[in-house]
Design a protein around this motif. Structure first.
Motif, PDB file in Angstrom:
ATOM      1  N   GLY A 281      -5.189  60.121  60.381  1.00  0.00           N
ATOM      2  CA  GLY A 281      -5.898  59.863  61.628  1.00  0.00           C
ATOM      3  C   GLY A 281      -6.086  58.394  61.947  1.00  0.00           C
ATOM      4  O   GLY A 281      -6.618  58.062  63.020  1.00  0.00           O
ATOM      5  N   LEU A 282      -5.671  57.489  61.035  1.00  0.00           N
ATOM      6  CA  LEU A 282      -5.812  56.052  61.264  1.00  0.00           C
ATOM      7  C   LEU A 282      -4.485  55.361  60.998  1.00  0.00           C
ATOM      8  O   LEU A 282      -3.697  55.814  60.157  1.00  0.00           O
ATOM      9  N   PRO A 283      -4.232  54.251  61.672  1.00  0.00           N
ATOM     10  CA  PRO A 283      -2.949  53.558  61.484  1.00  0.00           C
ATOM     11  C   PRO A 283      -2.956  52.636  60.253  1.00  0.00           C
ATOM     12  O   PRO A 283      -2.556  51.471  60.338  1.00  0.00           O
ATOM     13  N   PHE A 284      -3.434  53.142  59.137  1.00  0.00           N
ATOM     14  CA  PHE A 284      -3.542  52.349  57.924  1.00  0.00           C
ATOM     15  C   PHE A 284      -2.743  53.005  56.793  1.00  0.00           C
ATOM     16  O   PHE A 284      -2.645  54.233  56.704  1.00  0.00           O
ATOM     17  N   VAL A 285      -2.215  52.138  55.926  1.00  0.00           N
ATOM     18  CA  VAL A 285      -1.582  52.577  54.680  1.00  0.00           C
ATOM     19  C   VAL A 285      -2.245  51.824  53.544  1.00  0.00           C
ATOM     20  O   VAL A 285      -2.363  50.586  53.607  1.00  0.00           O
ATOM     21  N   VAL A 286      -2.714  52.537  52.538  1.00  0.00           N
ATOM     22  CA  VAL A 286      -3.301  51.878  51.364  1.00  0.00           C
ATOM     23  C   VAL A 286      -2.305  52.003  50.216  1.00  0.00           C
ATOM     24  O   VAL A 286      -1.679  53.053  50.026  1.00  0.00           O
ATOM     25  N   GLY A 287      -2.149  50.935  49.488  1.00  0.00           N
ATOM     26  CA  GLY A 287      -1.212  50.923  48.362  1.00  0.00           C
ATOM     27  C   GLY A 287      -1.843  50.323  47.123  1.00  0.00           C
ATOM     28  O   GLY A 287      -2.562  49.324  47.206  1.00  0.00           O
ATOM     29  N   VAL A 288      -1.572  50.954  45.994  1.00  0.00           N
ATOM     30  CA  VAL A 288      -2.013  50.456  44.687  1.00  0.00           C
ATOM     31  C   VAL A 288      -0.755  50.166  43.883  1.00  0.00           C
ATOM     32  O   VAL A 288       0.140  51.009  43.794  1.00  0.00           O
ATOM     33  N   ALA A 289      -0.679  48.959  43.289  1.00  0.00           N
ATOM     34  CA  ALA A 289       0.559  48.549  42.639  1.00  0.00           C
ATOM     35  C   ALA A 289       0.297  47.837  41.319  1.00  0.00           C
ATOM     36  O   ALA A 289       0.260  46.607  41.261  1.00  0.00           O
ATOM     37  N   PRO A 290       0.114  48.582  40.220  1.00  0.00           N
ATOM     38  CA  PRO A 290      -0.003  47.929  38.919  1.00  0.00           C
ATOM     39  C   PRO A 290       1.345  47.368  38.483  1.00  0.00           C
ATOM     40  O   PRO A 290       2.402  47.944  38.787  1.00  0.00           O
ATOM     41  N   ALA A 291       1.317  46.224  37.815  1.00  0.00           N
ATOM     42  CA  ALA A 291       2.554  45.614  37.330  1.00  0.00           C
ATOM     43  C   ALA A 291       3.157  46.490  36.235  1.00  0.00           C
ATOM     44  O   ALA A 291       2.447  47.042  35.394  1.00  0.00           O
ATOM     45  N   LEU A 292       4.495  46.631  36.248  1.00  0.00           N
ATOM     46  CA  LEU A 292       5.150  47.459  35.238  1.00  0.00           C
ATOM     47  C   LEU A 292       4.878  46.948  33.834  1.00  0.00           C
ATOM     48  O   LEU A 292       4.741  47.728  32.894  1.00  0.00           O
ATOM     49  N   SER A 293       4.805  45.624  33.695  1.00  0.00           N
ATOM     50  CA  SER A 293       4.539  45.056  32.370  1.00  0.00           C
ATOM     51  C   SER A 293       3.186  45.518  31.843  1.00  0.00           C
ATOM     52  O   SER A 293       3.009  45.697  30.624  1.00  0.00           O
ATOM     53  N   GLU A 294       2.226  45.728  32.730  1.00  0.00           N
ATOM     54  CA  GLU A 294       0.902  46.192  32.312  1.00  0.00           C
ATOM     55  C   GLU A 294       0.842  47.713  32.202  1.00  0.00           C
ATOM     56  O   GLU A 294       0.075  48.241  31.391  1.00  0.00           O
ATOM     57  N   VAL A 295       1.667  48.406  32.988  1.00  0.00           N
ATOM     58  CA  VAL A 295       1.737  49.864  32.856  1.00  0.00           C
ATOM     59  C   VAL A 295       2.213  50.243  31.458  1.00  0.00           C
ATOM     60  O   VAL A 295       1.698  51.178  30.831  1.00  0.00           O
ATOM     61  N   TYR A 296       3.202  49.474  30.956  1.00  0.00           N
ATOM     62  CA  TYR A 296       3.785  49.787  29.655  1.00  0.00           C
ATOM     63  C   TYR A 296       3.212  48.931  28.529  1.00  0.00           C
ATOM     64  O   TYR A 296       3.768  48.932  27.423  1.00  0.00           O
ATOM     65  N   ALA A 297       2.138  48.193  28.787  1.00  0.00           N
ATOM     66  CA  ALA A 297       1.570  47.311  27.758  1.00  0.00           C
ATOM     67  C   ALA A 297       1.123  48.117  26.539  1.00  0.00           C
ATOM     68  O   ALA A 297       1.457  47.798  25.390  1.00  0.00           O
ATOM     69  N   GLY A 298       0.351  49.189  26.771  1.00  0.00           N
ATOM     70  CA  GLY A 298      -0.099  50.028  25.660  1.00  0.00           C
ATOM     71  C   GLY A 298       1.059  50.695  24.958  1.00  0.00           C
ATOM     72  O   GLY A 298       1.078  50.817  23.728  1.00  0.00           O
ATOM     73  N   TRP A 299       2.030  51.139  25.740  1.00  0.00           N
ATOM     74  CA  TRP A 299       3.212  51.766  25.148  1.00  0.00           C
ATOM     75  C   TRP A 299       3.988  50.777  24.293  1.00  0.00           C
ATOM     76  O   TRP A 299       4.467  51.135  23.205  1.00  0.00           O
ATOM     77  N   ARG A 300       4.119  49.539  24.773  1.00  0.00           N
ATOM     78  CA  ARG A 300       4.835  48.532  23.977  1.00  0.00           C
ATOM     79  C   ARG A 300       4.106  48.249  22.663  1.00  0.00           C
ATOM     80  O   ARG A 300       4.743  48.024  21.625  1.00  0.00           O
ATOM     81  N   TRP A 301       2.790  48.250  22.711  1.00  0.00           N
ATOM     82  CA  TRP A 301       2.021  48.036  21.483  1.00  0.00           C
ATOM     83  C   TRP A 301       2.291  49.163  20.494  1.00  0.00           C
ATOM     84  O   TRP A 301       2.526  48.916  19.301  1.00  0.00           O
ATOM     85  N   ARG A 302       2.272  50.399  20.992  1.00  0.00           N
ATOM     86  CA  ARG A 302       2.571  51.531  20.110  1.00  0.00           C
ATOM     87  C   ARG A 302       4.009  51.479  19.625  1.00  0.00           C
ATOM     88  O   ARG A 302       4.290  51.783  18.458  1.00  0.00           O
ATOM     89  N   ALA A 303       4.926  51.093  20.521  1.00  0.00           N
ATOM     90  CA  ALA A 303       6.332  51.011  20.131  1.00  0.00           C
ATOM     91  C   ALA A 303       6.537  49.952  19.048  1.00  0.00           C
ATOM     92  O   ALA A 303       7.350  50.132  18.128  1.00  0.00           O
ATOM     93  N   SER A 304       5.783  48.840  19.146  1.00  0.00           N
ATOM     94  CA  SER A 304       5.889  47.798  18.117  1.00  0.00           C
ATOM     95  C   SER A 304       5.438  48.317  16.764  1.00  0.00           C
ATOM     96  O   SER A 304       6.080  48.060  15.728  1.00  0.00           O
ATOM     97  N   TRP A 305       4.348  49.070  16.759  1.00  0.00           N
ATOM     98  CA  TRP A 305       3.864  49.645  15.504  1.00  0.00           C
ATOM     99  C   TRP A 305       4.843  50.679  14.959  1.00  0.00           C
ATOM    100  O   TRP A 305       5.095  50.732  13.750  1.00  0.00           O
ATOM    101  N   VAL A 306       5.386  51.493  15.846  1.00  0.00           N
ATOM    102  CA  VAL A 306       6.374  52.482  15.408  1.00  0.00           C
ATOM    103  C   VAL A 306       7.604  51.785  14.834  1.00  0.00           C
ATOM    104  O   VAL A 306       8.156  52.201  13.803  1.00  0.00           O
ATOM    105  N   ALA A 307       8.046  50.708  15.502  1.00  0.00           N
ATOM    106  CA  ALA A 307       9.202  49.962  15.016  1.00  0.00           C
ATOM    107  C   ALA A 307       8.909  49.349  13.649  1.00  0.00           C
ATOM    108  O   ALA A 307       9.762  49.363  12.751  1.00  0.00           O
ATOM    109  N   LEU A 308       7.689  48.800  13.484  1.00  0.00           N
ATOM    110  CA  LEU A 308       7.313  48.224  12.188  1.00  0.00           C
ATOM    111  C   LEU A 308       7.286  49.298  11.105  1.00  0.00           C
ATOM    112  O   LEU A 308       7.831  49.101  10.003  1.00  0.00           O
ATOM    113  N   LEU A 309       6.647  50.428  11.417  1.00  0.00           N
ATOM    114  CA  LEU A 309       6.596  51.514  10.437  1.00  0.00           C
ATOM    115  C   LEU A 309       7.991  52.052  10.137  1.00  0.00           C
ATOM    116  O   LEU A 309       8.307  52.396   8.994  1.00  0.00           O
ATOM    117  N   MET A 310       8.841  52.104  11.181  1.00  0.00           N
ATOM    118  CA  MET A 310      10.204  52.571  10.973  1.00  0.00           C
ATOM    119  C   MET A 310      10.975  51.603  10.085  1.00  0.00           C
ATOM    120  O   MET A 310      11.776  52.018   9.238  1.00  0.00           O
TER     121      MET A 310
END
Length: 529
Positions: A281-310
């Motif tokens: 009903g309004l001429p507005f668009v709202v957008g939320v845009a997290p950086a991909l580097s921050e989206v995967y920050a936690g995953w990269r931390w887990r991946a680093s631990w998995v790589a170390l354990l591996m």
């Protein structure tokens, strides 16, 4: 059915035994270690891929929730303000209200208007653009606005919906950037009777976004459907009012009413995950845009631990596999040595008596089955006890080893076998060899020992010599391997009794003791059958 079941069970049991035997082999251990590593690595990679996908979808869900919060807040605020505009428009369309004295008219018109921090005064304009009333008299500085865009647009509208302008710097608001919100005033006869206009400060959108967070490099934005940016996070006043209608990100925004995608921002070049929603009903668009580097920050931390354990697992697995393989190799070598010791004579390295018995039995059966001759040489060192007594046991062992080595050097074929029968006695098994050929080989062996020229003062020849008895399976009385061995042994006895250092062979016509049919050789001559 029972037979089939037993056959299947037996097959499975043999298969399991074969697999178990392969698994305890060094090569099997290596294969198992590699398979274990590949399985573990595959499992870790699968888990990481699933975790990465979960992080992506979780970020999308968080973005959707934020856009929904923004949409509801904006819709609620605009609806409240729009209700005030409608009330004023209805009053302004009533001639009775507009004919009232100014103070009373304003009191009737602006009785219900919403007042809030970011909502400006409401102004009523006549059809010619003349200001007819205002909720705050001190805000009226221009009484005639027929030339401004929002008035022209409202005057030309055919519907009675809410009008939202592009952001602009309001002179009456001290240069602040605002949006004009307006509605037509329609007279009872359906004609255009003017415009009711209020203003909404852009600071409202800025404060709305400031209360949220999508990471240090993340961003949020409120943009009009014509591509004009109202505000963004992080805030930059210079960006407000810019036209991004040709931006690839905005083009994606306009494809659907809501969605998500990965793109690169035109403003700062950061790659982000965009989650957007068109406000109904309004001429507005709202957008939320997290950086991909921050989206995967936690995953990269887990991946680093998995790589170390591996990596640690790989080192441990490699070390364990190497240790186990080394131990299995050591055991294999030890087992091979035990097997060799069980089948070989410790002093000479030749096959031992047990191995000879097995070989002679096998070769005799093969010769009988195939109809081929099998010959046997029985070798005895002459006067060995006298040599041992005179020179000592160490010298005797030396002679045995030298004689054994020289015998083995004169037997060339892979299928032939040389064994130590016991003490100073040796045997040679010659498959597919007739009596004549066996005697020639025996003579070569006798001469080879004679040419060693090992001193033996107790021998009539002054050196170490041997006596050889030969027998072949072709004779009628050699009905089995035991008879063949006995025949060769008796021939050796005859060689010793007729002067030693010679070759004698057995024939069936003489039995085992008839000297007249035992051929012999002179000390330096070759024997002939």
């Amino acid at each position: 059915m029972r037979v089939l079941s037993r056959f299947k069970a037996s097959t499975i049991r043999r298969w399991l035994l074969a697999v178990g035997a392969a698994a305890v082999d060094p090569a099997g251990v290596l294969v198992c270690a590699v398979l274990l590593w590949l399985g573990t690595a595959g499992l870790c990679i699968a888990m990481l891929l699933v975790s990465r996908e979960d992080a992506y979808h979780q970020a999308i869900q968080v973005g959707r929730n934020l856009t929904l919060v923004l949409e509801r807040d904006i819709v609620r605020s605009v609806e409240l303000y729009d209700l005030s505009l409608r009330a004023v428009a209805e009053g302004a369309a009533n001639p009775s209200v507009m004919s009232l004295p100014k103070e009373l008219r304003n009191q009737v018109l602006f009785e219900r208007p919403t007042t809030a921090r970011y909502l400006g005064p409401i102004t009523v304009y006549g059809p010619d653009g003349t200001v007819q009333a205002c909720s705050i008299e001190t805000s009226i500085r221009r009484t005639h606005r027929p030339d401004v865009r929002w008035f022209i647009t409202q005057a030309e509208k055919t519907d009675a919906g809410l009008y939202v302008s592009a952001p602009y710097a309001s002179r009456t608001a001290g240069g602040k950037i605002v949006l004009a919100l307006g509605r037509q005033i329609t007279s009872p006869d359906g004609k255009f009777a003017g415009v009711v206009v209020g203003r909404l400060s852009i600071d409202y959108f800025r404060e709305l976004l400031d209360g949220l967070s999508v990471g240090k490099q993340g961003g949020m934005a409120v943009i009009e459907t014509n591509g004009i940016l109202l505000t963004r996070l992080p805030y930059n006043r210079n960006d407000v009012g810019k036209d991004f209608s040709h931006s690839p990100v905005f083009v994606r925004f306009m494809k659907d009413g809501a969605g998500s995608f990965v793109g690169t921002a035109t403003i700062d070049g950061v790659r982000r995950l965009y989650v957007y929603r068109h406000i109904h009903g309004l001429p507005f668009v709202v957008g939320v845009a997290p950086a991909l580097s921050e989206v995967y920050a936690g995953w990269r931390w887990r991946a680093s631990w998995v790589a170390l354990l591996m990596a640690l697992f790989t080192v441990a697995l490699a070390a364990g596999a190497w240790s186990l393989m080394s131990e299995l190799r050591r055991r294999q070598v030890a087992r091979a040595q035990l097997q060799r010791m069980a089948r070989r004579d410790a002093l000479t390295g030749l096959e031992n008596r047990g191995t000879f018995d097995e070989v002679s039995r096998r070769e005799f059966l093969r010769a009988k089955r195939n109809g081929t001759p099998l010959s046997l040489l029985f070798i005895d060192i002459d006067n060995f006890k006298a040599y041992n007594d005179h020179y000592g046991h160490q010298a005797g062992d030396y002679v045995i080893k030298r004689v054994a080595s020289r015998i083995a050097s004169r037997v060339f074929r892979p299928g032939d076998h040389v064994a130590r029968y016991g003490g100073e006695e040796f045997v040679v098994v010659l498959p597919e060899t007739d009596a004549g050929s066996a005697v020639l080989i025996a003579e070569e062996i006798r001469l080879a020992i004679y040419e060693l020229d090992i001193k033996h003062v107790k021998s009539q020849y002054g050196r170490v010599t041997i006596s050889i008895g030969a027998a072949s399976s072709g004779e009628p009385d050699t009905v089995d391997e035991a008879a063949l061995i006995k025949a060769a042994d008796m021939a050796t006895y005859d060689a010793k009794s007729t002067g030693r250092n010679r070759v004698c062979w057995h024939t069936a016509s003489n039995g085992l003791n008839a000297d007249e049919h035992i051929k012999n050789t002179e000390p330096g001559d070759q024997a002939h059958p």
